[in-house]
Design a protein around this motif. Sequence first.
Motif, PDB file in Angstrom:
ATOM      1  N   ALA A  20       0.827  -1.209   0.000  1.00  0.00           N
ATOM      2  CA  ALA A  20       0.000   0.000   0.000  1.00  0.00           C
ATOM      3  C   ALA A  20       0.857   1.253   0.000  1.00  0.00           C
ATOM      4  O   ALA A  20       0.537   2.243  -0.677  1.00  0.00           O
ATOM      5  N   ASN A  21       1.941   1.246   0.752  1.00  0.00           N
ATOM      6  CA  ASN A  21       2.840   2.401   0.774  1.00  0.00           C
ATOM      7  C   ASN A  21       3.542   2.579  -0.566  1.00  0.00           C
ATOM      8  O   ASN A  21       3.750   3.718  -1.010  1.00  0.00           O
ATOM      9  N   LEU A  22       3.897   1.482  -1.222  1.00  0.00           N
ATOM     10  CA  LEU A  22       4.528   1.578  -2.542  1.00  0.00           C
ATOM     11  C   LEU A  22       3.547   2.142  -3.562  1.00  0.00           C
ATOM     12  O   LEU A  22       3.905   3.002  -4.384  1.00  0.00           O
ATOM     13  N   VAL A  23       2.308   1.683  -3.510  1.00  0.00           N
ATOM     14  CA  VAL A  23       1.276   2.199  -4.418  1.00  0.00           C
ATOM     15  C   VAL A  23       1.061   3.688  -4.184  1.00  0.00           C
ATOM     16  O   VAL A  23       0.920   4.477  -5.136  1.00  0.00           O
ATOM     17  N   SER A  62      -2.875   1.738   4.073  1.00  0.00           N
ATOM     18  CA  SER A  62      -3.898   0.759   3.685  1.00  0.00           C
ATOM     19  C   SER A  62      -5.292   1.311   3.941  1.00  0.00           C
ATOM     20  O   SER A  62      -6.226   1.076   3.156  1.00  0.00           O
ATOM     21  N   ARG A  63      -5.456   2.045   5.042  1.00  0.00           N
ATOM     22  CA  ARG A  63      -6.762   2.640   5.355  1.00  0.00           C
ATOM     23  C   ARG A  63      -7.217   3.566   4.226  1.00  0.00           C
ATOM     24  O   ARG A  63      -8.394   3.571   3.856  1.00  0.00           O
ATOM     25  N   LYS A  64      -6.288   4.327   3.669  1.00  0.00           N
ATOM     26  CA  LYS A  64      -6.650   5.254   2.591  1.00  0.00           C
ATOM     27  C   LYS A  64      -7.153   4.507   1.357  1.00  0.00           C
ATOM     28  O   LYS A  64      -8.130   4.921   0.726  1.00  0.00           O
ATOM     29  N   LEU A  65      -6.490   3.389   1.014  1.00  0.00           N
ATOM     30  CA  LEU A  65      -6.946   2.593  -0.129  1.00  0.00           C
ATOM     31  C   LEU A  65      -8.333   2.026   0.132  1.00  0.00           C
ATOM     32  O   LEU A  65      -9.210   2.039  -0.739  1.00  0.00           O
ATOM     33  N   LEU A  66      -8.544   1.543   1.334  1.00  0.00           N
ATOM     34  CA  LEU A  66      -9.825   0.938   1.678  1.00  0.00           C
ATOM     35  C   LEU A  66     -10.953   1.967   1.717  1.00  0.00           C
ATOM     36  O   LEU A  66     -12.062   1.713   1.227  1.00  0.00           O
ATOM     37  N   LEU A  93      -8.650  -5.378   1.656  1.00  0.00           N
ATOM     38  CA  LEU A  93      -7.483  -4.631   1.191  1.00  0.00           C
ATOM     39  C   LEU A  93      -6.888  -5.282  -0.048  1.00  0.00           C
ATOM     40  O   LEU A  93      -6.540  -4.605  -1.025  1.00  0.00           O
ATOM     41  N   ALA A  94      -6.763  -6.612  -0.013  1.00  0.00           N
ATOM     42  CA  ALA A  94      -6.192  -7.326  -1.157  1.00  0.00           C
ATOM     43  C   ALA A  94      -7.090  -7.244  -2.389  1.00  0.00           C
ATOM     44  O   ALA A  94      -6.616  -7.417  -3.516  1.00  0.00           O
ATOM     45  N   GLU A  95      -8.367  -6.967  -2.179  1.00  0.00           N
ATOM     46  CA  GLU A  95      -9.306  -6.894  -3.300  1.00  0.00           C
ATOM     47  C   GLU A  95      -9.451  -5.495  -3.872  1.00  0.00           C
ATOM     48  O   GLU A  95     -10.179  -5.301  -4.862  1.00  0.00           O
ATOM     49  N   THR A  96      -8.781  -4.503  -3.304  1.00  0.00           N
ATOM     50  CA  THR A  96      -8.834  -3.157  -3.878  1.00  0.00           C
ATOM     51  C   THR A  96      -8.227  -3.164  -5.272  1.00  0.00           C
ATOM     52  O   THR A  96      -7.376  -4.008  -5.594  1.00  0.00           O
ATOM     53  N   ALA A  97      -8.655  -2.230  -6.087  1.00  0.00           N
ATOM     54  CA  ALA A  97      -8.173  -2.184  -7.469  1.00  0.00           C
ATOM     55  C   ALA A  97      -6.659  -2.043  -7.533  1.00  0.00           C
ATOM     56  O   ALA A  97      -6.000  -2.594  -8.427  1.00  0.00           O
ATOM     57  N   GLU A  98      -6.100  -1.323  -6.567  1.00  0.00           N
ATOM     58  CA  GLU A  98      -4.653  -1.058  -6.594  1.00  0.00           C
ATOM     59  C   GLU A  98      -3.829  -2.293  -6.259  1.00  0.00           C
ATOM     60  O   GLU A  98      -2.715  -2.455  -6.762  1.00  0.00           O
ATOM     61  N   LEU A  99      -4.349  -3.179  -5.402  1.00  0.00           N
ATOM     62  CA  LEU A  99      -3.545  -4.323  -4.962  1.00  0.00           C
ATOM     63  C   LEU A  99      -3.940  -5.644  -5.603  1.00  0.00           C
ATOM     64  O   LEU A  99      -3.119  -6.567  -5.666  1.00  0.00           O
ATOM     65  N   SER A 100      -5.164  -5.772  -6.050  1.00  0.00           N
ATOM     66  CA  SER A 100      -5.632  -7.068  -6.543  1.00  0.00           C
ATOM     67  C   SER A 100      -4.813  -7.580  -7.723  1.00  0.00           C
ATOM     68  O   SER A 100      -4.657  -8.797  -7.900  1.00  0.00           O
ATOM     69  N   LEU A 101      -4.270  -6.680  -8.522  1.00  0.00           N
ATOM     70  CA  LEU A 101      -3.524  -7.102  -9.713  1.00  0.00           C
ATOM     71  C   LEU A 101      -2.043  -7.342  -9.451  1.00  0.00           C
ATOM     72  O   LEU A 101      -1.339  -7.843 -10.326  1.00  0.00           O
ATOM     73  N   VAL A 102      -1.573  -7.001  -8.256  1.00  0.00           N
ATOM     74  CA  VAL A 102      -0.139  -7.139  -7.996  1.00  0.00           C
ATOM     75  C   VAL A 102       0.185  -8.275  -7.023  1.00  0.00           C
ATOM     76  O   VAL A 102       1.355  -8.560  -6.776  1.00  0.00           O
TER      77      VAL A 102
END
Length: 468
Positions: A20-23, A62-66, A93-102
């Motif tokens: 999340a921090n890298l994203v 992670s909270r911001k992504l969620l 969190l893992a299902e967010t658009a930003e993380l689900s593909l990585v």
Amino acid sequence: MKELPVVVIGAGPVGLAAAANLVARGMAVKVYEAGEAVGANIRDWGHVRLFSPWEFNVDPASRKLLEAAGWAEPDRQGYPTGHELIDRYLAPLAETAELSLVIEYDARVVAIGRRGIDKVVSRDRELHPFQLMIRDRDGGTRRVFARAVIDASGTWTTPNPAGAGGMPVDGEEAFADRITYGIPDVLGRDRANYGGRTTLVLGAGHSAANVLLDLDKLASQDGATKAIWVTRGRDLSRVYGGGANDQLAGRGDLGQRLRHLVDSDRIDLIRGFALAGIREESGRLLINGETSDGGRMIGAVDRIVACTGQRPDQTLTRELRVDLDPWLESTRMLGPMIDPNLHSCGSVPPHGHRELSHHEPGFYTVGIKSYGRAPTFLMLTGFEQVRSVVAAIAGDMAAADDVKLVLPETGVCTTAPAGCCGGPAPEPVTACCNDGARAKPDGQDACGCGPAKLPEPARTSTCCGKVA
């Protein structure tokens, strides 16, 4: 090199926080998880309720992504179980658009090196990308490349043996089917293994406390289950905790509930017992051990639960120049801050990328693995670790060095090794050592033998000048 992703090993709370921090910094990231889903290790102890509330278990990035995805945050003062942590936080969190593909599952990292050079070569190491060997579900292997690597793989799958010497004792491997390492689900999926039987629980930490409390609850239901608690040390102040003085109420309550079981004779307690061997007689297990008074046997028991902690798996970094504390196997600079021989207050000085780095540029060990064999890691620590590490990888050294970490203290602090100033204090005197016990009636401070003085970076948290 900059076109390559930063690889994160492990999709647990700290690994996902790193991603999340890298994203958030617009950096390419790839997460490799050995399990079939996020939080694979947590699922093993998912029935256990955490002693830290939600406010300490959600990473800010992670909270911001969620929140951007419409997530409803749980009550910050509530205490989740491991399963709830996954279902209400890690999985969304893992299902967010930003993380689900990585995130890639069933992908175990088995080795890390540098492309084109081995560990011996010093020149221009930082110009060679990292090379990671990945083993997939079907057993096949492949190689991927990275500009930096953040190892958040944890230690759960590499438990310490039951033997006090750090190696399996005679019989430990032979009777492995009757030994559990970690926290079995005594009241749930594993109930049949423990109901109506006698279980020896080895260890003096929070894992042992949870197992013993569950066994007591099972005993109250069936009237036949029995628990024997065995500890290597004699001082149980750490697991009993500070009670109301503990800044984590759940942690303090856990220790006090365990103490009540002992004080009310609801479980048998054997202190100062170093397990030395296991053998079978009439279908049950007999436990041989060593005490200060000589050899002793415990028997007969049906099962053993070894809550003896975990150790990091160092095999995957054999081709890297890792810098480890010689006895904790933590990162070297963290060792003096977390050594359980010296302190147990629960408060760890703020630390970030500098304490988590190695001689291998671009490689960082984070999360509980950064602590090596030391216990009492809190997720809150890991979140601040990865924030600092990611900032350093991004080149934002001002943010990387601006580390802020305030941890809730246990309310029980020990700072002195047992051999200080003429030996340990006689019970029940509250002093760091024998000389201290004699000094107290005279109103002298500490041990009465002077402060410890050692040059950095040696460990200096000794009780007095003599042991230094």
